[in-house]
Design an enzyme around this catalytic site. Structure first.
Site, PDB file in Angstrom:
ATOM      1  N   ASN A 237     -36.264  47.749   7.203  1.00 21.49           N
ATOM      2  CA  ASN A 237     -35.752  47.563   5.839  1.00 21.49           C
ATOM      3  C   ASN A 237     -34.467  46.743   5.846  1.00 21.49           C
ATOM      4  OD1 ASN A 237     -37.549  48.718   4.042  1.00 21.49           O
ATOM      5  ND2 ASN A 237     -36.747  50.774   4.314  1.00 21.49           N
ATOM      6  N   ASP A 246     -42.045  47.590   2.465  1.00 19.66           N
ATOM      7  CA  ASP A 246     -43.230  48.101   1.754  1.00 19.66           C
ATOM      8  C   ASP A 246     -44.512  47.543   2.360  1.00 19.66           C
ATOM      9  OD1 ASP A 246     -41.746  49.600   0.087  1.00 19.66           O
ATOM     10  OD2 ASP A 246     -42.023  48.372  -1.712  1.00 19.66           O
ATOM     11  N   GLU A 272     -41.439  57.359   4.955  1.00 23.26           N
ATOM     12  CA  GLU A 272     -42.164  56.729   6.077  1.00 23.26           C
ATOM     13  C   GLU A 272     -42.844  57.791   6.935  1.00 23.26           C
ATOM     14  OE1 GLU A 272     -39.282  58.397   6.619  1.00 23.26           O
ATOM     15  OE2 GLU A 272     -39.064  57.486   8.613  1.00 23.26           O
TER      16      GLU A 272
HETATM   17  N1  LIG Z   1     -39.590  49.848   2.168  1.00 22.33           N
HETATM   18  C1  LIG Z   1     -39.663  51.160   2.049  1.00 22.33           C
HETATM   19  N2  LIG Z   1     -38.865  51.927   2.762  1.00 22.33           N
HETATM   20  C2  LIG Z   1     -38.951  53.265   2.669  1.00 22.33           C
HETATM   21  C3  LIG Z   1     -39.843  53.868   1.813  1.00 22.33           C
HETATM   22  N3  LIG Z   1     -39.697  55.234   1.929  1.00 22.33           N
HETATM   23  C4  LIG Z   1     -38.724  55.445   2.843  1.00 22.33           C
HETATM   24  N4  LIG Z   1     -38.260  54.257   3.294  1.00 22.33           N
HETATM   25  C5  LIG Z   1     -37.202  53.990   4.248  1.00 22.33           C
HETATM   26  O1  LIG Z   1     -37.470  54.580   5.502  1.00 22.33           O
HETATM   27  C6  LIG Z   1     -36.258  54.687   6.176  1.00 22.33           C
HETATM   28  C7  LIG Z   1     -36.217  55.984   6.952  1.00 22.33           C
HETATM   29  O2  LIG Z   1     -35.050  55.947   7.716  1.00 22.33           O
HETATM   30  P1  LIG Z   1     -34.566  57.147   8.598  1.00 22.33           P
HETATM   31  O3  LIG Z   1     -34.973  58.428   7.969  1.00 22.33           O
HETATM   32  O4  LIG Z   1     -33.141  56.920   8.877  1.00 22.33           O
HETATM   33  O5  LIG Z   1     -35.399  57.015   9.906  1.00 22.33           O
HETATM   34  P2  LIG Z   1     -35.798  55.810  10.816  1.00 22.33           P
HETATM   35  O6  LIG Z   1     -34.949  54.628  10.583  1.00 22.33           O
HETATM   36  O7  LIG Z   1     -37.261  55.586  10.630  1.00 22.33           O
HETATM   37  O8  LIG Z   1     -35.493  56.368  12.224  1.00 22.33           O
HETATM   38  P3  LIG Z   1     -36.232  57.538  12.997  1.00 22.33           P
HETATM   39  O9  LIG Z   1     -37.132  58.235  11.998  1.00 22.33           O
HETATM   40  O10 LIG Z   1     -35.163  58.402  13.480  1.00 22.33           O
HETATM   41  O11 LIG Z   1     -37.007  56.854  14.045  1.00 22.33           O
HETATM   42  C8  LIG Z   1     -35.141  54.569   5.133  1.00 22.33           C
HETATM   43  O12 LIG Z   1     -34.487  53.333   5.299  1.00 22.33           O
HETATM   44  C9  LIG Z   1     -35.869  54.607   3.834  1.00 22.33           C
HETATM   45  O13 LIG Z   1     -35.253  53.798   2.852  1.00 22.33           O
HETATM   46  C10 LIG Z   1     -40.679  53.023   1.007  1.00 22.33           C
HETATM   47  O14 LIG Z   1     -41.490  53.455   0.219  1.00 22.33           O
HETATM   48  N5  LIG Z   1     -40.560  51.684   1.170  1.00 22.33           N
END
Ligand SMILES: Nc1nc2c(ncn2[C@@H]2O[C@H](COP(=O)(O)OP(=O)(O)OP(=O)(O)O)[C@@H](O)[C@H]2O)c(=O)[nH]1
Length: 354
Positions: A237, A246, A272
């Site tokens: 992101n 997305d 996610e």
């Molecule tokens: N583009 C997009 N991003 C999403 C969505 N839902 C969640 N996210 C993003 O997913 C990311 C999850 O980040 P973190 O929970 O910090 O976890 P991570 O970066 O995946 O790291 P780890 O889970 O620890 O491996 C965040 O930046 C959220 O904004 C979505 O529907 N669309």
């Protein structure tokens, strides 16, 4: 009711012939009567035998039949001078049958034509062929015949329009019901689908899990829960923007969907995070499937703006057991996921409590 009236009318007409009460005798009447019936029958059979019959042709045949009926009626009136009144009653009954298909104005036209014919024949018969009766009496007969016919025509028309309205109302109800069902289906679909990935959403997945739980209590067939989370998704992101994030989610959902079996259910659990329900699957088989899933995500690439995006996922796997609730099993899968992350990501952690 209308068919009964028609049948009675036919019986009366035939009775007139049978008892030989006609003015000119049975033979003359019979020849004319059966000639007309014969012609009519030939045309009826022709209509039914011709497979390529068109609607226009059928309508013409109907007009032809009407003419035959009218000619038959006139001739019968003339030859059954002493039974004319009886024939008029028969015509009302036959009318009741045909009126149920006619509009009020057309019925009135028929009444006028029949009355005029009756009066003309009576006039000619009495004045030039020594028919019994007087013209005043025939006029009186018509005065009683016409209101009865108008009443029958009015009632038939009223019943017809009520029937049409009822049919229309039923059609409307049917259409509205179908539309409502369609909308309900669409609503159900929208309510259970994740907008972005098209997978089942958390609510629908919960319902599926509850169902599976009931099956487990009933048949003791246990199932596995696999909770998955994309590794370092925040980086994607941050680096490429939320929109590309997305697209990556959509891509990963497709990749995972094609890596699982048809009997397993993949859902978007939130953000996610994804969840897979593996019904009737032993924990070892579930581990194999989960690792295959990890591998397929690791090996898949997504090309965006000349950049190649790669992702990995981590997963926590738990199996439902007799002494735990659904919430506990999900909690265990979550703990296992946390452990997989802690152990370096891109791997599956399996609950020891199986
Ligand atoms: N583009 C997009 N991003 C999403 C969505 N839902 C969640 N996210 C993003 O997913 C990311 C999850 O980040 P973190 O929970 O910090 O976890 P991570 O970066 O995946 O790291 P780890 O889970 O620890 O491996 C965040 O930046 C959220 O904004 C979505 O529907 N669309």
């Amino acid at each position: 009711m209308a068919i009964l009236a028609y049948a009675i009318a036919s019986v009366i007409a035939f009775a007139g012939v049978f008892f030989n009460l006609s003015y000119y005798g049975k033979d003359v009447f019979l020849i004319i009567f059966y000639t007309l019936v014969g012609i009519n029958l030939v045309f009826l059979v022709t209509i039914h035998l011709m497979p390529e019959i068109t609607i226009t042709f059928a309508k013409r045949m109907l007009i032809f039949q009407l003419i035959i009926w009218f000619v038959g009626f006139s001739i019968t009136l003339f030859f059954m001078a002493d039974l004319k009144f009886l024939l008029l009653i028969a015509s009302i009954m036959a009318f009741t049958f045909s009126l149920s298909y006619l509009k009020f104005k057309i019925s009135l036209l028929f009444v006028c034509v029949i009355s005029a014919t009756y009066f003309s024949i009576s006039y000619i018969g009495i004045n030039y062929f020594q028919h019994p009766g007087t013209i005043e009496f025939e006029a009186l007969v018509l005065i009683s015949y016409i209101p009865v016919c108008i009443f029958v025509a009015y009632m038939a028309d009223r019943e017809n329009s009520q029937r049409r309205q009822l049919k229309h109302a039923f059609e409307n109800i049917e259409r509205v019901t179908q539309e409502r069902e369609k909308i309900m289906q669409q609503l159900k679909q929208v309510a259970s689908t994740d907008e972005l990935t098209g997978l089942l959403n958390r609510r629908a997945m919960n319902a599926k899990l509850e169902e599976e739980m009931k099956r487990f209590y009933r048949y003791h067939i246990s199932f596995c829960i696999l909770l998955l989370d994309i590794d370092y998704f925040k980086k994607i992101n941050d680096e490429y923007g939320h929109q590309i994030g997305d697209l990556a989610l959509i891509h990963l959902a497709k990749t995972m969907q094609s890596a699982i079996r048809e009997t397993d259910t993949l859902s978007r659990w939130g953000g996610e995070e994804f969840m897979v329900l593996l019904p009737a699957t032993p924990i070892e088989s579930a581990r194999v499937i989960a690792e295959r899933l990890c591998l397929s995500v690791e090996q898949s690439t997504m090309e965006i703006d000349q950049a190649t995006i790669r992702c990995t996922i981590s997963g926590g796997l738990s199996k439902i057991t007799a002494n735990q609730s659904l919430e506990q099993a999900i909690q265990i899968a979550d703990t296992m996921l946390y452990q997989a992350k802690a152990q370096g990501r891109n791997q599956i952690a399996v609950s020891a409590n199986t």
